[in-house]
Structure formats: C-alpha cells, structure tokens
Design an enzyme around this catalytic site. Structure first.
Site, PDB file in Angstrom:
ATOM      1  CG  ASP A 265      10.458 103.956 -53.312  1.00  0.00           C
ATOM      2  OD1 ASP A 265       9.846 105.023 -53.536  1.00  0.00           O
ATOM      3  OD2 ASP A 265       9.998 103.062 -52.577  1.00  0.00           O
TER       4      ASP A 265
HETATM    5  C1  NOJ Z   1       7.769 105.710 -51.542  1.00  0.00           C
HETATM    6  C2  NOJ Z   1       7.080 104.393 -51.582  1.00  0.00           C
HETATM    7  O1  NOJ Z   1       7.930 103.372 -51.085  1.00  0.00           O
HETATM    8  C3  NOJ Z   1       6.603 103.989 -52.960  1.00  0.00           C
HETATM    9  O2  NOJ Z   1       5.795 102.845 -52.838  1.00  0.00           O
HETATM   10  C4  NOJ Z   1       5.864 105.115 -53.620  1.00  0.00           C
HETATM   11  O3  NOJ Z   1       5.430 104.713 -54.895  1.00  0.00           O
HETATM   12  C5  NOJ Z   1       6.772 106.328 -53.710  1.00  0.00           C
HETATM   13  N1  NOJ Z   1       7.158 106.730 -52.375  1.00  0.00           N
HETATM   14  C6  NOJ Z   1       6.129 107.510 -54.421  1.00  0.00           C
HETATM   15  O4  NOJ Z   1       5.172 108.084 -53.627  1.00  0.00           O
END
Ligand code: NOJ
Length: 729
Positions: A265
């Site tokens: 992430d």
């Molecule tokens: C952080 C988030 O936790 C995740 O769900 C998301 O896909 C990513 N950022 C990308 O934006």
C-alpha cells in the site's frame, strides 16, 4: 447474467517464453524498475525515470491523454519498451458512481454487484486504467473505522460472496476496445481489525481468528481469479503486514500456491520506519522484499536500495527475477505489449450511458435498508399534498457520491429533492429547508435555521428529514469516536419531531450510526447510505412506494459506542448474556453491561419490506450427515402482506462443541426470492459439511463430528431452529 472473467492464471508457455526473453536482456536496475510504482508527485524527473526504465507502474493519473503520454515514454523512449501498468482506486463505480461498497453488499445480490463492477471496469479501462485497487475485502466489525464504508461488512460468508462477485465483475473478459483489467483485493490482511476503530491502528489477533475470519475473503478473491493483492498498512502481533513473511510467503505462496503480484500500500514500506520495524529505507526495502512484497507503491524504498542489497548479497537476484517475472507476466496477460495506448474518444461513448445510469439506480434501490416503519407510515401515499423536505442532505449533489468516487461529478448526482420532484404529482407541494449544515465547523449554530424547518413541518402532511454524514466523514483516515448525527442535526430532528407531525428520516452515511433517540421517537427510518449518482431518485421511489425496500444490513447497528465491536458471530463465553450466570453478592454475573443492552439496535441481516413474511415448517432432510456429505435444510416462507416483496432468506449454523470454541452463529447460505401477496415457497439450502470447519488447536482446518444447530430466518437474531449431527462416516 453470466459473467465470463478474463483468466489471468492460466499457464501460457507463449507468455512465459516472452517473459524469459525479456528478462534475459534486463539490467539489474531495469529489473528493479519493474518493481516500482510511482505517482505524479514521486520525483520531479519522473519522465526521465520512465525513459530509463526505472518505473514499472503509475497510479492515480488523469484520463487517456495523460496515460498515453506516459505510456509513450515507456514504450517508445525506454531501452526495452516495456509498457507501464496503470493503477487507480475504482471502488464503487468510475464516472457512473454506484452506492458505496457496504451499501452494494446490502443488496445481498452478488450478481448485481458483479454487473456494477463490470460497469466500473468498462468506464475505467477506456481511460487506460489496467489495475483496479479493489475490492476491499477486509472484514469490518467496528463502525468507528471509516473504511467500513469500503467493504462488505462483518460477515465472512457474505464477504466471500461479495469478494468473488467484485473480482469476476472487474476482471470481465469483454471490456471495450479489447482491453483488460486486473483486480487487486486489499488490504492483506486484517486491516479491519484496527484497535479502537482508529485507522492504521495496531492489530493483535490470534492466528486462528486471522485464518477463520480475515483470510477467507482473500482466498475467495484469488479463487475467483484475482491476480494481484495489496498488502496492508497495519501490523499484526508486532509484524507489519507489508513485511510479513508469514502472510506473504507461508500463506500466500506456500499454502495457497498463489502466483500473483504483491503490491504494497501507499508508502507502506516507508512507514516501516514509523512502525519501528526498520531503521531506515534500506532496511525497509530489505525486510519487505525478503518477506514477499513484489512492488513498492510510491517507490520510496525499492528504487534506492534493492540493487545495492543484491550487490551486498542480502537479497538474491533470483528472487528479484521471480518478482519481475510476475509483473511482466501480468503485463503480457493484460495485452499491454500489443495495445499500450487507449483511444481518448472512447470515454465519451462508454461512460455514463443511460444503461449505466439505470444500473446505478437499480443498485441504489436495492441497497437501501428500511430500519423502522411504525404504523406503515411508508410508503407515503401519492395523494399527499404537502411534504416538508428538511435537512442538510436533502438537496445535496455531492455527498451521495460517497468516499472514493473516482471520476464522479456533483453535476451527475440526483438529490432527494430532484428525485421527489421527478416522481411526485404536479399538484404536490415540496417545502425544502436545509435546517443546518451537516457538520458544525463554526463552533456555534451559524447557519442553523430550526424555525424555518419547524414552520415547514407544521405546514406539511409529513416531514421527510434527510440527515447523516458527509462523504468525507468515512473512508480512509476518517474514523469517528462519536457515531451520532454530526453538527446540529440531532437538535434539528428533535425540533421537527416536537411539531407532532409524522416524520420520516432518510439517513445517508458511510457507516452504521448510533441513534437511540431517533429509533425511539421517529416512526420511519430508511438507511440510504451514500447511494451514488441516482441516490435521490432511488430514495424517492422507495418513499413513494414505486419500489419496495429490500436491502438487508451487512453489519450490526450498535445501540451505543460502548458496545463496539458488536457482531452476531461472537463467541458464547462461559457466562452468556442469556444464561442464568452465577449468583454472587447482589447480582447474576453474566457477560452483559450494567448500563446497556447486549443486543444490537438492529442485527446483521435485518431489514423491513412493505410487506411481511412468515417462516414455518423447518425441515432437515437427514438429521445425520457424514463429513463428506451435504446438510439439506428447508423452510416455508410466505408473503403475508398485501404487496409483492423480496425476502432474503438466511441460513445460519452453530457447531455446539469444538476442539476450540465456535461462534454462536455463522451464516452459511442465503437466497433471495420475490413473493406475490399470499404466495408461499419452500426455500431449500444445501450446505456442504466441509464448509462447517474451522482451525483447531493445531491450526489445522477441520470439520468435527458432533452436534450442530441450524436456523433459517430473516436475520441473525430470528429464525426457525433445528438440529443435525455430523458423523465420522
Ligand atoms: C491507500 C489506501 O489504503 C488504498 O486502499 C489505496 O488503494 C491506495 N492508497 C492508493 O490510492
């Protein structure tokens, strides 16, 4: 509708040969480049980095032209011409915004949810997006956690059904222009178990709970063909998920044999420093890569350290090769080498079509849950002359979009006011008064106008209040500790109820709210969630009765924040709330609160219709079944009201005694049926005995012979009950 999804997992000797040919020509720096995902803010020299083959993927870009420009740098100006893979958060629609995922799940209709996902994939792929960062398959049992909006709620069985439906929908085989999309279930794993419902917070659960509750929806997503996964921000018992060899190797690769791409992430590798799990980015790269992360979202660790770590013999180049193989295989399977560019003209043809808007309306109608309807106040008769439409969300064109609304635009949203105007007869009068803001940002009551709201209610036959949360009050990093109505809305509600006029509340929110006063004093409550671009029309259709509500809750509504986490599939404890307990001193000692009930305000699976259903005559085909057998259980369901309605019939099971303790109830099946007034039907469930297992003391998945209880009913708190026995042979 039957879904054919693209199968990314079929072995392809042709793709393997192309991957090997390419890999053999790559320098170490180019290999590491394939493991880097960046966004526009990554570095000022992003273009050059792409030209040098130092970036394999980009996220969160804007439109086909921009995406084509970056693809051209990679394909035409880098040494090996490897296309980028482009990721985006497509969570509940793209331009056509559907209800938020928790609401979609409340349809209990996986096929419909697949269709909505396919619409989202169609609309996203024509902008050049290849990789959808969804579904979020985190089980969530804490409504303080803002991200409860993004998943399918508290239940494992339903969570698996929705995970499958979304993957199959996103990875549809027949997307426009011959394009393909790959799904990315997230956040692996147990992100929803954050302590105190605070986003990113510590998770400390047993391996058994991890395996029985949090992992199954990921497994379901992989079984449905998901070819990538996103590792989570949180730690589990001291080990961050994005550097966790148990999750990323033992479970994913060794136990499940899954061969897809693991993406961390957003800067989760950099955050290992804050976790206190790595002293610097070098150590973060080392621990996360060796644990099993393939690609670094935001590229703050891998690009700067992986190659050196190979030179220092701390990371094996063979492991880099394996990760690069996975990424390249995916790019070939997506067809990116053949077709890296997208025709910018396609978007206008594919996005926000009448058909997509119709589907958004259908999903919105089916996602809304009627929580209370005393005296059958709803549906409102079409003969009503004057309606007071009150509340900060009554004519709101933004918040129904919900969190993560991709390319959704306010201009596309129908408010409740728009919806009512569209369906009410011309002579009906709508008195619209906002009453107050959603949130109070002034520290005072500026903008609140209860007098106008009260006057409108007094002048009307009925007051409809549209209350709740702004879209920015749920979703990532938006946890709340107080789950009542924000701002002055509770005061507004009380002022309107004090008029003595009949009151209907329509709730828009990204989570279950805690509303004891409302539940006691308001006769009719419709949970509308954040319902997407057609929310207003769907609400109007339900209020006026053109459509009967059929949504059922996928998460328990607490009576007070102190009950959280509250979920139906809890353990019994040694002194259950409904037992005699033990008498000591002045009271019975049981697992209860002194100052609060033990039951939820509304249970999992709950929802009313405009008709009533009666359950009778539970039958179990054979009261003894073997471990490899099937339990067949059925009941009669009758529509006892005077209009047609949809009932979601639910089947729950309890394993009475186990090698480890088992939940008091677990959903094992559900079926939806439409019944005409007076119509009755026998609903039959066939439950494979092998699905009744759990991880035992040795953490082996087993089904144990013994006594089981089974229920068929309308929600987790009601139902007809029977027993069966599982025998060894
Ligand atoms: C952080 C988030 O936790 C995740 O769900 C998301 O896909 C990513 N950022 C990308 O934006």
């Amino acid at each position: 509708m039957n879904f054919i999804s693209y199968d990314f997992n079929t072995a392809s000797p042709e793709i393997d040969a192309r991957v090997e040919a390419l890999l053999s020509r790559m320098t170490l720096a180019e290999k590491v480049g394939q493991l880097v995902q960046a966004n526009l803010r990554w570095r000022d020299d992003l273009d050059d980095q792409i030209r040098q083959g130092r970036v394999g993927s980009l996220l969160s870009l804007n439109g086909a032209e921009q995406i084509n420009r970056f693809q051209r740098l990679a394909v035409e100006e880098s040494r090996l011409g490897i296309p980028l893979i482009i990721g985006f958060d497509v969570i509940h629609g793209f331009r056509t915004v559907f209800p938020i995922p928790i609401a979609e799940a409340c349809t209990w209709d996986p096929n419909l949810v697949s269709q909505a996902a396919r619409v989202a994939a169609m609309e996203a792929c024509v902008e050049g997006i290849d990789w959808i960062f969804a579904p979020m398959v985190d089980i969530a049992r804490d409504p303080r956690w803002g991200r409860i909006a993004e998943g399918a709620g508290e239940d494992v069985f339903l969570g698996c059904a929705m995970a499958r439906a979304l993957v199959v929908g996103f990875q549809a085989a027949d997307l426009p222009g011959g394009r393909r999309i790959v799904a990315c279930p997230k956040h692996y794993a147990a992100y929803g178990a954050a302590e105190a419902g605070k986003d990113y917070n510590t998770v400390d659960i047993s391996e058994r709970t991890l395996r029985d509750t949090y992992l199954p929806p990921f497994k379901a997503a992989f079984d449905a063909g998901a070819a990538t996964v996103m590792s989570a921000f949180n730690e589990i018992a001291g080990v961050p998920a994005s550097a966790n060899p148990f999750l990323l190797k033992t479970i994913l690769r060794e136990t499940w044999g899954w061969e897809g791409v693991v993406l961390s992430d957003f800067d989760a590798l950099g955050e290992l420093l804050h976790h206190g799990f790595a002293a610097d980015h070098r150590e973060a790269a080392l621990r996360s890569f060796n644990a099993g992360v393939d690609m670094d979202m935001m590229g703050n660790a891998f690009p700067y350290h992986l190659a050196n770590l190979v030179r220092e013999d701390l990371v094996e180049e063979a492991q880099i090769d394996s990760a690069v193989r996975r990424v390249l295989r995916l790019k070939f399977a997506l067809g990116l080498f053949e077709q890296p560019y997208t025709d910018p003209a396609l978007a206008a043809q594919v996005q926000l079509t009448d058909e997509h808007r119709e589907m958004a309306l259908e999903v919105a109608q089916k996602s809304m849950v009627l929580l209370k309807n005393e005296g059958n106040l709803l549906p409102l008769g079409t003969d009503l002359r004057t309606i007071a439409l009150i509340g900060p969300l009554a004519d709101d064109h933004h918040n129904p979009l919900g969190c993560w609304h991709a390319r959704g635009r306010d201009a596309d949203v129908e408010s409740v006011l728009d919806g009512l105007r569209a369906v009410l007869p011309e002579e009906a009068v709508l008195l619209h008064v906002p009453g107050c803001a959603i949130e109070d940002t002034t520290g005072g009551s500026a903008g609140a106008d209860f007098d106008a709201a009260v006057s409108a209610a007094l002048a009307a036959d009925v007051a409809v209040l549209v209350l709740g949360e702004a879209e920015m009050q749920s979703g990532e990093a938006h946890s709340r500790a107080h789950l009542g109505l924000p701002g002055w809305q509770q005061d507004l509600l009380e002022a309107v109820v004090a008029t003595g006029k009949p009151v209907v509340v329509v709730l828009m929110a990204g989570r279950p709210l805690v509303l004891p006063w409302m539940v006691e004093h308001v006769p009719a409550i419709l949970m509308a969630w954040h319902g997407g671009i057609r929310a207003g029309r769907a609400i109007a259709d339900i209020l006026l009765g053109a459509v009967a509500p059929s949504g059922r809750l996928v998460v328990s509504f607490p009576r007070s924040e102190g009950q959280i986490p509250i979920y139906y599939g809890h353990k019994s404890t040694g002194r259950p709330a409904d037992s005699e307990g033990v008498i000591q001193f002045d009271r019975r000692h049981r697992s209860v609160y002194l100052d609060e009930a033990s039951t939820p305000q509304f249970p999992f699976g709950y929802g009313l219709s405009y008709t009533t259903f009666a359950y009778s005559d539970l039958q179990i085909e054979a009261s003894e079944v073997t471990l490899d057998g099937v339990v067949v259980v059925s009941a009669e369901v009758a529509n006892t009201g005077d209009r047609a309605g949809v009932e979601t019939v639910q089947c729950y099971v309890r394993d009475l005694v186990g090698n480890v303790t088992r939940p008091v109830k677990e959903l094992k099946g559900f079926q939806q049926l439409t019944l005409a007034p007076g119509e009755r039907r026998r609903v039959r469930f066939e439950i494979p005995v092998r699905s009744l297992g759990f991880h035992n003391l040795e953490l082996r998945y087993v089904v144990e012979p013994g006594d089981f209880r089974v229920w068929i009913g309308p929600n987790a708190a009601e139902g007809l009950q029977g027993e069966f026995v599982v025998k060894d042979s």
